[in-house]
Design an enzyme around this catalytic site. Structure first.
Site, PDB file in Angstrom:
ATOM      1  N   ALA A  54       0.865  -1.176   0.000  1.00 17.48           N
ATOM      2  CA  ALA A  54       0.000   0.000   0.000  1.00 17.48           C
ATOM      3  C   ALA A  54       0.906   1.231   0.000  1.00 17.48           C
ATOM      4  CB  ALA A  54      -0.883  -0.021   1.231  1.00 17.48           C
ATOM      5  N   GLY A 113       0.472  -4.862   1.008  1.00 22.76           N
ATOM      6  CA  GLY A 113      -0.695  -4.869   0.124  1.00 22.76           C
ATOM      7  C   GLY A 113      -0.433  -5.588  -1.194  1.00 22.76           C
ATOM      8  N   GLU A 139      -1.013  -9.147  -0.482  1.00 21.39           N
ATOM      9  CA  GLU A 139      -2.457  -9.308  -0.287  1.00 21.39           C
ATOM     10  C   GLU A 139      -3.206  -9.275  -1.614  1.00 21.39           C
ATOM     11  OE1 GLU A 139      -2.274  -6.020   2.594  1.00 21.39           O
ATOM     12  OE2 GLU A 139      -3.314  -7.332   4.003  1.00 21.39           O
ATOM     13  N   GLU A 186       4.306  -5.007   7.274  1.00 20.11           N
ATOM     14  CA  GLU A 186       3.635  -3.827   7.841  1.00 20.11           C
ATOM     15  C   GLU A 186       4.094  -3.503   9.254  1.00 20.11           C
ATOM     16  OE1 GLU A 186       2.117  -6.276   6.157  1.00 20.11           O
ATOM     17  OE2 GLU A 186       0.571  -5.431   4.842  1.00 20.11           O
TER      18      GLU A 186
HETATM   19  N1  CO8 Z   1       4.548   3.149  -0.671  1.00 25.00           N
HETATM   20  C1  CO8 Z   1       4.950   4.320  -1.237  1.00 25.00           C
HETATM   21  N2  CO8 Z   1       6.074   4.411  -1.962  1.00 25.00           N
HETATM   22  C2  CO8 Z   1       6.835   3.312  -2.099  1.00 25.00           C
HETATM   23  C3  CO8 Z   1       6.460   2.087  -1.528  1.00 25.00           C
HETATM   24  C4  CO8 Z   1       5.254   2.026  -0.784  1.00 25.00           C
HETATM   25  N3  CO8 Z   1       4.817   0.884  -0.225  1.00 25.00           N
HETATM   26  N4  CO8 Z   1       7.424   1.182  -1.837  1.00 25.00           N
HETATM   27  C5  CO8 Z   1       8.339   1.814  -2.568  1.00 25.00           C
HETATM   28  N5  CO8 Z   1       7.991   3.103  -2.739  1.00 25.00           N
HETATM   29  C6  CO8 Z   1       8.719   4.148  -3.480  1.00 25.00           C
HETATM   30  C7  CO8 Z   1       9.923   4.622  -2.698  1.00 25.00           C
HETATM   31  O1  CO8 Z   1       9.537   5.569  -1.741  1.00 25.00           O
HETATM   32  C8  CO8 Z   1      10.787   5.187  -3.794  1.00 25.00           C
HETATM   33  O2  CO8 Z   1      10.276   6.466  -4.146  1.00 25.00           O
HETATM   34  P1  CO8 Z   1      11.303   7.720  -4.314  1.00 25.00           P
HETATM   35  O3  CO8 Z   1      12.124   7.347  -5.502  1.00 25.00           O
HETATM   36  O4  CO8 Z   1      10.379   8.869  -4.551  1.00 25.00           O
HETATM   37  O5  CO8 Z   1      12.088   7.801  -3.062  1.00 25.00           O
HETATM   38  C9  CO8 Z   1      10.494   4.277  -4.976  1.00 25.00           C
HETATM   39  O6  CO8 Z   1       9.249   3.616  -4.669  1.00 25.00           O
HETATM   40  C10 CO8 Z   1      11.548   3.201  -5.155  1.00 25.00           C
HETATM   41  O7  CO8 Z   1      11.683   2.505  -3.921  1.00 25.00           O
HETATM   42  P2  CO8 Z   1      13.117   2.261  -3.212  1.00 25.00           P
HETATM   43  O8  CO8 Z   1      14.055   3.354  -3.575  1.00 25.00           O
HETATM   44  O9  CO8 Z   1      12.869   2.010  -1.771  1.00 25.00           O
HETATM   45  O10 CO8 Z   1      13.561   0.919  -3.955  1.00 25.00           O
HETATM   46  P3  CO8 Z   1      14.562  -0.189  -3.381  1.00 25.00           P
HETATM   47  O11 CO8 Z   1      14.847  -1.091  -4.532  1.00 25.00           O
HETATM   48  O12 CO8 Z   1      15.703   0.452  -2.672  1.00 25.00           O
HETATM   49  O13 CO8 Z   1      13.712  -1.001  -2.268  1.00 25.00           O
HETATM   50  C11 CO8 Z   1      11.757  -2.115  -1.360  1.00 25.00           C
HETATM   51  C12 CO8 Z   1      12.563  -1.756  -2.633  1.00 25.00           C
HETATM   52  C13 CO8 Z   1      12.568  -3.047  -0.476  1.00 25.00           C
HETATM   53  C14 CO8 Z   1      10.477  -2.813  -1.847  1.00 25.00           C
HETATM   54  C15 CO8 Z   1      11.402  -0.835  -0.588  1.00 25.00           C
HETATM   55  O14 CO8 Z   1      10.874   0.109  -1.496  1.00 25.00           O
HETATM   56  C16 CO8 Z   1      10.406  -1.028   0.517  1.00 25.00           C
HETATM   57  O15 CO8 Z   1      10.726  -1.528   1.576  1.00 25.00           O
HETATM   58  N6  CO8 Z   1       9.128  -0.627   0.292  1.00 25.00           N
HETATM   59  C17 CO8 Z   1       8.071  -0.695   1.295  1.00 25.00           C
HETATM   60  C18 CO8 Z   1       7.596  -2.108   1.493  1.00 25.00           C
HETATM   61  C19 CO8 Z   1       6.537  -2.152   2.554  1.00 25.00           C
HETATM   62  O16 CO8 Z   1       6.762  -1.875   3.728  1.00 25.00           O
HETATM   63  N7  CO8 Z   1       5.322  -2.481   2.156  1.00 25.00           N
HETATM   64  C20 CO8 Z   1       4.206  -2.555   3.052  1.00 25.00           C
HETATM   65  C21 CO8 Z   1       3.448  -1.259   3.037  1.00 25.00           C
HETATM   66  S1  CO8 Z   1       2.098  -1.221   4.196  1.00 25.00           S
HETATM   67  C22 CO8 Z   1       0.917  -2.155   3.425  1.00 25.00           C
HETATM   68  O17 CO8 Z   1       1.045  -2.539   2.328  1.00 25.00           O
HETATM   69  C23 CO8 Z   1      -0.331  -2.582   4.077  1.00 25.00           C
HETATM   70  C24 CO8 Z   1      -0.924  -1.574   4.926  1.00 25.00           C
HETATM   71  C25 CO8 Z   1      -2.321  -1.964   5.176  1.00 25.00           C
HETATM   72  C26 CO8 Z   1      -3.093  -0.765   5.441  1.00 25.00           C
HETATM   73  C27 CO8 Z   1      -4.503  -1.107   5.571  1.00 25.00           C
HETATM   74  C28 CO8 Z   1      -5.329   0.107   5.738  1.00 25.00           C
HETATM   75  C29 CO8 Z   1      -6.765  -0.217   5.972  1.00 25.00           C
END
Ligand code: CO8
Length: 258
Positions: free
Chosen positions: A66, A109, A112, A132
């Site tokens: 997400a 997400g 999921e 998460e």
């Molecule tokens: N959300 C927003 N932006 C993201 C996300 C994300 N989940 N993942 C990556 N991005 C963005 C980064 O911020 C980055 O943007 P920018 O260039 O502007 O800085 C761009 O994508 C590229 O990402 P990275 O530079 O981080 O790329 P890497 O190759 O270094 O790393 C990873 C890749 C390991 C996947 C890393 O991006 C990461 O850890 N991402 C987050 C993963 C995560 O924690 N996902 C879970 C999110 S929470 C969720 O999904 C469920 C919540 C449920 C909520 C329910 C509500 C009712």
């Protein structure tokens, strides 16, 4: 031309391909992606000419979760009043069979979303997890429920409590994915699976999907009863007549999806 910005829609015969298209954010699932993917999938679901829907991302990310930046400023009342992410549930209620083709990250997400699909194929590069907890939240699109049903309590607990990810091999051994294929063959393989499904009788494929899904919603006795009713019902289809006649005649069947 597709009316969507964050998802590409292509039709290949009776198969439809949805490709998540937010590469700069690793296909992070914001509200626009949710609205567009669910809208596109529901339109295809209503189309009798479509027999299977494939959902995929990029080589690097199916979806990295997400959208964290979109969620960051929300408070409880915002989330509750808007029923944040509720529209994703509609993807799990599509009646047309769906295939998730997962390459790269399927986190939070993203994992999921893959689990909302009926058949889950993984590239050898796929990485699954529910990280998460590292952000101070928990899964919100069914991950705690669907992952637990797919891989069992021990692994689901470990993944949800530690944020550890699984590679494709572990995901296959754990029963999360049906098969792992080399990354460069993932899309071709997913489309081949979809074409096979789409070549079956659509109403019968829909009933098979309903019957399998019922296993997650009810007792064994009720599930078997449900299956038996549907099994009897398929004998009212033209495709049952054709399928069995074709076998007896030693020829391939031509289903009319009736
Ligand atoms: N959300 C927003 N932006 C993201 C996300 C994300 N989940 N993942 C990556 N991005 C963005 C980064 O911020 C980055 O943007 P920018 O260039 O502007 O800085 C761009 O994508 C590229 O990402 P990275 O530079 O981080 O790329 P890497 O190759 O270094 O790393 C990873 C890749 C390991 C996947 C890393 O991006 C990461 O850890 N991402 C987050 C993963 C995560 O924690 N996902 C879970 C999110 S929470 C969720 O999904 C469920 C919540 C449920 C909520 C329910 C509500 C009712």
């Amino acid at each position: 031309a597709t009316p969507y910005e964050t998802v590409l829609v292509e039709r290949k015969g009776r198969t439809a391909l949805l490709t998540l298209n937010r590469p700069k954010a690793l296909n992070a699932l914001n509200l626009q992606v949710m609205k567009e993917v669910v809208g596109a999938a529901e339109a295809l679901d209503r189309d009798p000419e479509i027999g299977c829907i494939v959902l995929t991302g990029s080589a690097k990310a199916f979806a990295a979760g997400a959208d964290i930046k979109e969620m960051q400023p929300q408070d409880y009342v915002d989330m509750y009043l808007s029923d944040w992410f509720t529209a994703w549930d509609r993807l799990g209620r599509l009646r047309t069979p769906t295939v998730a083709a997962v390459s790269g990250y399927a986190l939070g997400g993203g994992c999921e979303l893959a689990m909302l699909c009926d058949i889950l194929l993984a590239a050898d590069t796929a990485v699954f997890g529910q990280p998460e907890i590292k952000l101070g939240v928990i899964p919100g699109i069914g991950g705690s429920q669907r992952l637990t049903r797919a891989v069992g309590k021990a692994k689901a607990m470990e993944l949800c409590l530690t944020g550890r990810t699984m590679d494709a091999g572990e995901a296959e051994r754990a029963g999360l994915v049906s098969r792992v294929v080399p990354a460069d063959q993932l899309l071709a393989e997913a489309l081949a699976v979809a074409e096979t499904v789409a070549g079956m009788s659509k109403p019968v494929a829909m009933m098979a999907k309903e019957a399998v899904d019922r296993a997650f919603e009810t007792t064994l006795a009720e599930g078997v009863r449900f299956e038996r009713r549907l099994f009897h019902a398929v004998f009212a289809t033209a495709d049952q007549k054709e399928g069995m006649a074709a076998f007896v005649d030693k020829r391939p069947p031509t289903f009319t999806h009736r």
